[in-house]
Scaffold this motif. Sequence first.
Motif, PDB file in Angstrom:
ATOM      1  N   ARG A   1       2.237   6.748   2.770  1.00 48.91           N
ATOM      2  CA  ARG A   1       2.317   5.118   1.668  1.00 48.91           C
ATOM      3  C   ARG A   1       0.553   4.790   1.192  1.00 48.91           C
ATOM      4  NH1 ARG A   1       4.383   1.173   5.508  1.00 48.91           N
ATOM      5  NH2 ARG A   1       6.299   1.776   6.487  1.00 48.91           N
ATOM      6  N   PRO A   2       0.794   5.823  -0.354  1.00 51.76           N
ATOM      7  CA  PRO A   2      -0.065   6.072  -0.987  1.00 51.76           C
ATOM      8  C   PRO A   2      -0.813   4.185  -1.272  1.00 51.76           C
ATOM      9  CG  PRO A   2       1.144   6.602  -2.838  1.00 51.76           C
ATOM     10  CD  PRO A   2       1.897   6.084  -1.252  1.00 51.76           C
ATOM     11  N   LEU A   3      -2.019   4.063  -0.861  1.00 57.61           N
ATOM     12  CA  LEU A   3      -3.031   2.412  -1.403  1.00 57.61           C
ATOM     13  C   LEU A   3      -3.579   2.034  -2.142  1.00 57.61           C
ATOM     14  CD1 LEU A   3      -4.116   2.932   2.529  1.00 57.61           C
ATOM     15  CD2 LEU A   3      -2.248   1.206   1.846  1.00 57.61           C
ATOM     16  N   LYS A   4      -3.221   1.357  -3.120  1.00 55.79           N
ATOM     17  CA  LYS A   4      -4.225   0.961  -4.620  1.00 55.79           C
ATOM     18  C   LYS A   4      -5.444   0.719  -3.735  1.00 55.79           C
ATOM     19  CE  LYS A   4      -2.289   0.667  -8.586  1.00 55.79           C
ATOM     20  NZ  LYS A   4      -2.062  -0.028  -9.235  1.00 55.79           N
ATOM     21  N   GLU A   5      -6.447   1.385  -4.617  1.00 55.12           N
ATOM     22  CA  GLU A   5      -7.657   0.740  -4.292  1.00 55.12           C
ATOM     23  C   GLU A   5      -8.274  -0.725  -5.862  1.00 55.12           C
ATOM     24  OE1 GLU A   5     -10.189   4.321  -4.083  1.00 55.12           O
ATOM     25  OE2 GLU A   5      -8.356   4.902  -2.779  1.00 55.12           O
ATOM     26  N   MET A   6      -9.089  -0.566  -4.973  1.00 53.19           N
ATOM     27  CA  MET A   6      -9.588  -1.357  -6.540  1.00 53.19           C
ATOM     28  C   MET A   6     -10.010  -1.318  -7.704  1.00 53.19           C
ATOM     29  SD  MET A   6     -13.047  -3.992  -4.702  1.00 53.19           S
ATOM     30  CE  MET A   6     -14.373  -2.782  -3.645  1.00 53.19           C
ATOM     31  N   THR A   7     -10.489  -0.023  -7.484  1.00 54.51           N
ATOM     32  CA  THR A   7     -10.895   0.683  -8.913  1.00 54.51           C
ATOM     33  C   THR A   7      -9.601   0.911  -9.494  1.00 54.51           C
ATOM     34  OG1 THR A   7     -10.243   2.991  -7.769  1.00 54.51           O
ATOM     35  CG2 THR A   7     -12.352   2.343  -7.994  1.00 54.51           C
ATOM     36  N   GLY A   8      -8.328   0.411  -9.049  1.00 55.77           N
ATOM     37  CA  GLY A   8      -7.133   0.584  -9.924  1.00 55.77           C
ATOM     38  C   GLY A   8      -6.063   1.900  -9.103  1.00 55.77           C
TER      39      GLY A   8
END
Length: 293
Positions: A43-50
């Motif tokens: 499950r990919p996790l979205k980082e604050m960079t986008g």
Amino acid sequence: MWTSAGQVADLGMLLARTDPDVPKHQGISYFALDMHQPGIEVRPLKEMTGRALFNEVFITDARATADAVIGGLNNGWAVANTTLAYERSGLGAGGGSAAGGAATPGTVAGDLERRAGDFVRGGSQRRPAGPGAMLGASEKVLTELARANGMIADPTVRQDLVRLHVLNQIARFMNLRQKALRSTGGDIPGLGNMAKLSMSEILRLSRDLGLRILGPYGTLHAYSPDERKRLEEATRMPMAAMVTELALFTQGPSIYGGTDEIQHNILGERVLGLPKEPSNDRSTPFKDLARNR
Ligand SMILES: Cc1cc2nc3c(=O)[nH]c(=O)nc-3n(C[C@H](O)[C@H](O)[C@H](O)COP(=O)(O)OP(=O)(O)OC[C@H]3O[C@@H](n4cnc5c(N)ncnc54)[C@H](O)[C@@H]3O)c2cc1C
């Protein structure tokens, strides 16, 4: 948790406890894990960079076969230290993030079908530059940006640009020195740890300096190529999005591959020979260590 590039991996590195009756560093084995089997969920996790460079990986009744053990049964800690040392010196040498390179290895991303030339500057298949691209280029990008918006006249900005230049040069020379030594079978203990620490320092300086040069525009970030284009047009700063991306990404590298504090501990204990932190970890069987049940 935190499995960088798990979404494009054919094989995972699985460290599993295989003997709880010996001290914790001795009872771990290192497996090459087939990521394309039932029971592996990424499950990919979205980082604050986008972006989503890392993932949660759930492993339920998946199999790691005996012939996939690397380095021998219960010897996984030594193997992990080797792969970590490789990761640290690679990061320090400008490799940036594990998942941030121009070409992605493995069969999932489809890059194996492409020509090497597609991944160099101007190649037709080149992806939009990620935070990894900015790592090696921050000095040049920030100088151009400061020139473009007049901040280059600020003596404190000039001073920090020179500091960045000096840190980058030292990192480059450390890397060349390590390569030269390695080619003759030599080594400098701890150089990989120092290289990683210096990369964290370079990133923090690039982040702080970049945001100072951008001023209030530094509060705007583009999360997609489209937004990036609009932001660059509105601010007339073609590199603004790269700077904010780097600023948001900078927190990661001083954590992954072992935090800055852990690099300091390794240098203190293994290189300088300072006393180890007090602990009973090294002599007590893993099963007898205090932990949450
Ligand atoms: C962007 C990103 C990508 C990652 N990718 C991967 C990956 O692909 N594969 C993977 O296995 N892991 C990955 N990680 C996980 C990473 O390796 C760990 O987060 C890291 O090693 C720190 O461990 P921790 O999170 O358990 O922190 P902890 O060990 O809980 O540390 C918490 C804090 O305590 C400090 N601390 C801990 N022990 C000591 C000590 N002995 N002395 C002094 N200070 C101490 C730390 O420096 C830190 O500030 C990734 C992490 C990030 C942020």
